[in-house]
Scaffold this motif. Structure first.
Motif, PDB file in Angstrom:
ATOM      1  N   MET A   2       0.848  -1.333   0.026  1.00  0.00           N
ATOM      2  CA  MET A   2      -0.255  -0.055  -0.104  1.00  0.00           C
ATOM      3  C   MET A   2       1.166   1.593   0.467  1.00  0.00           C
ATOM      4  O   MET A   2       0.745   2.707  -0.722  1.00  0.00           O
ATOM      5  N   VAL A   3       2.162   1.510   0.943  1.00  0.00           N
ATOM      6  CA  VAL A   3       2.647   2.742   1.049  1.00  0.00           C
ATOM      7  C   VAL A   3       3.805   2.629  -0.166  1.00  0.00           C
ATOM      8  O   VAL A   3       3.202   3.976  -0.625  1.00  0.00           O
ATOM      9  N   ARG A   4       4.246   1.463  -1.221  1.00  0.00           N
ATOM     10  CA  ARG A   4       4.190   1.858  -2.581  1.00  0.00           C
ATOM     11  C   ARG A   4       3.388   1.937  -3.611  1.00  0.00           C
ATOM     12  O   ARG A   4       4.430   3.347  -4.344  1.00  0.00           O
ATOM     13  N   ILE A   5       2.573   1.498  -3.490  1.00  0.00           N
ATOM     14  CA  ILE A   5       1.594   2.767  -4.137  1.00  0.00           C
ATOM     15  C   ILE A   5       1.147   4.032  -4.189  1.00  0.00           C
ATOM     16  O   ILE A   5       1.486   4.998  -5.288  1.00  0.00           O
ATOM     17  N   ILE A   6       1.427   4.550  -2.143  1.00  0.00           N
ATOM     18  CA  ILE A   6       0.892   5.691  -2.513  1.00  0.00           C
ATOM     19  C   ILE A   6       1.908   6.662  -2.823  1.00  0.00           C
ATOM     20  O   ILE A   6       2.284   7.628  -3.392  1.00  0.00           O
TER      21      ILE A   6
END
Length: 67
Positions: free
Chosen positions: A1-5
């Motif tokens: 999820m952090v990678r997508i942000i």
């Protein structure tokens, strides 16, 4: 999820940089607006028939006077 942000933020930053550079290039290549002198405007109006000779001469003499 952090990678997508993080990926989304990177894409937004890249897009903003590209748009900023494009805007700068466009502003540098845009021609300056031509500002005609009052005498040139009168010459054009006289040539186009918008004012007659008397009006042309009266206004030109008014431009020749220093206030």
């Amino acid at each position: 999820m952090v990678r997508i942000i993080v990926l989304f933020v990177v894409i937004v930053v890249i897009a903003m940089v590209v748009l900023g550079v494009a805007r700068m290039i466009r502003s540098f290549s845009a021609p300056e607006p031509v500002v005609d002198s009052p005498r040139e405007i009168l010459r054009r109006r006289y040539a186009a028939g918008e004012i007659d000779e008397d009006e042309y001469l009266r206004r030109m003499s008014g431009l020749s006077q220093e206030w």
